[in-house]
Design a protein around this motif. Structure first.
Motif, mmCIF file in Angstrom:
data_model
loop_
_atom_site.group_PDB
_atom_site.id
_atom_site.type_symbol
_atom_site.label_atom_id
_atom_site.label_comp_id
_atom_site.label_asym_id
_atom_site.label_seq_id
_atom_site.Cartn_x
_atom_site.Cartn_y
_atom_site.Cartn_z
ATOM 1 N N LYS A 159 15.646 40.979 21.477
ATOM 2 C CA LYS A 159 15.774 42.325 20.925
ATOM 3 C C LYS A 159 15.215 42.410 19.518
ATOM 4 O O LYS A 159 14.502 43.367 19.176
ATOM 5 N N PHE A 160 15.520 41.396 18.689
ATOM 6 C CA PHE A 160 15.115 41.432 17.284
ATOM 7 C C PHE A 160 13.900 40.564 16.978
ATOM 8 O O PHE A 160 13.495 40.460 15.817
ATOM 9 N N LYS A 161 13.346 39.918 18.018
ATOM 10 C CA LYS A 161 12.169 39.053 17.837
ATOM 11 C C LYS A 161 12.423 38.003 16.759
ATOM 12 O O LYS A 161 11.668 37.869 15.795
ATOM 13 N N THR A 162 13.482 37.256 16.941
ATOM 14 C CA THR A 162 13.900 36.264 15.958
ATOM 15 C C THR A 162 14.533 35.092 16.693
ATOM 16 O O THR A 162 14.545 35.044 17.927
ATOM 17 N N VAL A 163 15.045 34.130 15.941
ATOM 18 C CA VAL A 163 15.842 33.040 16.501
ATOM 19 C C VAL A 163 17.305 33.343 16.208
ATOM 20 O O VAL A 163 17.656 33.723 15.087
ATOM 21 N N VAL A 164 18.142 33.209 17.209
ATOM 22 C CA VAL A 164 19.574 33.471 17.066
ATOM 23 C C VAL A 164 20.348 32.171 17.239
ATOM 24 O O VAL A 164 20.106 31.414 18.187
ATOM 25 N N VAL A 165 21.279 31.932 16.324
ATOM 26 C CA VAL A 165 22.182 30.781 16.394
ATOM 27 C C VAL A 165 23.597 31.321 16.516
ATOM 28 O O VAL A 165 24.065 32.055 15.639
ATOM 29 N N ILE A 166 24.274 30.989 17.608
ATOM 30 C CA ILE A 166 25.687 31.331 17.787
ATOM 31 C C ILE A 166 26.490 30.046 17.674
ATOM 32 O O ILE A 166 26.291 29.111 18.457
ATOM 33 N N THR A 167 27.397 29.996 16.703
ATOM 34 C CA THR A 167 28.198 28.795 16.507
ATOM 35 C C THR A 167 29.602 28.980 17.054
ATOM 36 O O THR A 167 30.162 30.070 17.036
ATOM 37 N N GLY A 168 30.150 27.886 17.568
ATOM 38 C CA GLY A 168 31.479 27.881 18.157
ATOM 39 C C GLY A 168 31.823 26.470 18.585
ATOM 40 O O GLY A 168 31.410 25.512 17.942
ATOM 41 N N LYS A 169 32.572 26.333 19.667
ATOM 42 C CA LYS A 169 32.902 24.995 20.173
ATOM 43 C C LYS A 169 31.627 24.232 20.507
ATOM 44 O O LYS A 169 31.535 23.022 20.286
ATOM 45 N N GLU A 170 30.666 24.927 21.073
ATOM 46 C CA GLU A 170 29.298 24.445 21.177
ATOM 47 C C GLU A 170 28.400 25.485 20.522
ATOM 48 O O GLU A 170 28.722 26.664 20.491
ATOM 49 N N ASP A 171 27.292 25.033 19.985
ATOM 50 C CA ASP A 171 26.388 25.932 19.276
ATOM 51 C C ASP A 171 25.164 26.232 20.134
ATOM 52 O O ASP A 171 24.629 25.341 20.802
ATOM 53 N N ILE A 172 24.738 27.486 20.101
ATOM 54 C CA ILE A 172 23.598 27.942 20.897
ATOM 55 C C ILE A 172 22.457 28.321 19.960
ATOM 56 O O ILE A 172 22.671 28.997 18.952
ATOM 57 N N VAL A 173 21.250 27.892 20.309
ATOM 58 C CA VAL A 173 20.044 28.292 19.577
ATOM 59 C C VAL A 173 19.059 28.855 20.583
ATOM 60 O O VAL A 173 18.755 28.204 21.585
ATOM 61 N N SER A 174 18.546 30.065 20.329
ATOM 62 C CA SER A 174 17.596 30.656 21.258
ATOM 63 C C SER A 174 16.575 31.516 20.532
ATOM 64 O O SER A 174 16.910 32.210 19.563
ATOM 65 N N ASN A 175 15.337 31.472 21.029
ATOM 66 C CA ASN A 175 14.301 32.406 20.564
ATOM 67 C C ASN A 175 13.995 33.447 21.639
ATOM 68 O O ASN A 175 13.030 34.197 21.520
ATOM 69 N N GLY A 176 14.825 33.468 22.682
ATOM 70 C CA GLY A 176 14.630 34.401 23.786
ATOM 71 C C GLY A 176 13.932 33.782 24.971
ATOM 72 O O GLY A 176 14.108 34.227 26.108
ATOM 73 N N ASP A 177 13.155 32.732 24.707
ATOM 74 C CA ASP A 177 12.465 32.014 25.781
ATOM 75 C C ASP A 177 13.089 30.640 26.003
ATOM 76 O O ASP A 177 13.447 30.293 27.122
ATOM 77 N N ALA A 178 13.214 29.869 24.938
ATOM 78 C CA ALA A 178 13.847 28.546 25.000
ATOM 79 C C ALA A 178 15.238 28.621 24.387
ATOM 80 O O ALA A 178 15.431 29.225 23.323
#
Length: 268
Positions: A159-178
């Motif tokens: 949506k924002f054409k960026t990399v998103v990092v969601i932190t929690g018990k496990e952390d998620i990193v995504s650029n929308g493709d990977a």
């Protein structure tokens, strides 16, 4: 992506000693500065509208953190962000407490709309609210939000054409493709104020030396998480005060060998 690339990114942070310009909140300023210094970066905290554009333009990365908001700081963030964009400086955004109040949510969305953001880092509720989804937020902490966080990260990144990092018990990193999942860290991090904010600034340190924002984010999460695990082990019977001090020590001491031994991540 492999641990060799992650170790090389850590090595470059230590070698380059990048200048990280932080416009952050009053609760975490000292901890953030000490954490960046311990890790091998060079922090600066400049907030005045009269100087933020100049400072951001010479930094390796700019970190915007809305933890303690007022209208003057918001304007400084916009000015600094646009100057960073003009000069090819990566901007890292931490939408602290987005969803807790309308002002926070609107401010976060304004910054994302007016500034080209390289990485957005937040908990699941903050990211959901920034993206226009409903997420539970309690003060500036996440509520008991449920859902597919990997899907949320990927959708928000697209949506924002960026990399998103969601932190929690496990952390998620995504650029929308990977999309990657990082499993390092320790629950005691939640008992020390500012550990999430410092993590955002550490991502900034990596982004200053590594233009691949996904690699920079994964390397920062693993380095930070491994340092936390080692510090927690060394202070297991002592509590969060001792952990905080030892964590600063381990940010300084964490090595490529530690990352190879303890680093835990996978691609989805």
């Amino acid at each position: 992506m492999d641990k060799v690339l992650i170790g090389q990114a850590l090595e470059r942070v230590r070698e380059v000693n990048p200048l990280v310009h932080n416009i952050t909140n009053v609760v975490v300023t000292n901890f953030t500065a000490n954490g960046l210094l311990s890790f091998g970066a060079s922090p600066v905290m400049a907030y005045a509208e009269e100087e933020v554009a100049e400072m951001a333009s010479i930094a390796g990365a700019l970190v915007l953190n809305i933890g303690t908001l007022n209208s003057d700081v918001v304007e400084s963030m916009i000015i600094a962000g646009k100057a960073a964009n003009k000069n090819g400086v990566s901007v890292i955004f931490d939408p602290v407490g987005a969803g807790a109040t309308a002002y926070r949510t609107e401010t976060a969305q304004r910054i994302i709309n007016e500034v080209n953001i390289a990485v957005i880092r937040g908990n699941a509720a903050e990211i959901a609210n920034v993206a226009g989804e409903q997420g539970q937020i309690k003060g500036v902490d996440a509520g008991d939000m449920q859902g597919d966080f990997a899907e949320l990260a990927a959708a928000t990144a697209k949506k924002f054409k960026t990399v998103v990092v969601i932190t929690g018990k496990e952390d998620i990193v995504s650029n929308g493709d990977a999309t990657f999942v990082v499993s390092n860290g320790h629950p005691i991090l939640t008992k020390v104020t500012g550990t999430g904010c410092l993590l955002t600034s550490v991502i900034g340190a990596f982004a200053a030396v590594e233009k691949d924002a996904v690699l920079a984010s994964v390397a920062a999460l693993i380095s930070y998480g491994v340092a936390a695990e080692i510090a927690a082990q060394k202070t297991a019977e002592l509590g969060p005060g001792s952990f905080q001090i030892e964590f600063l020590n381990q940010l300084s001491h964490v090595t490529i060998e530690n990352l190879e031994q303890y680093g835990s991540f996978r691609k989805l």
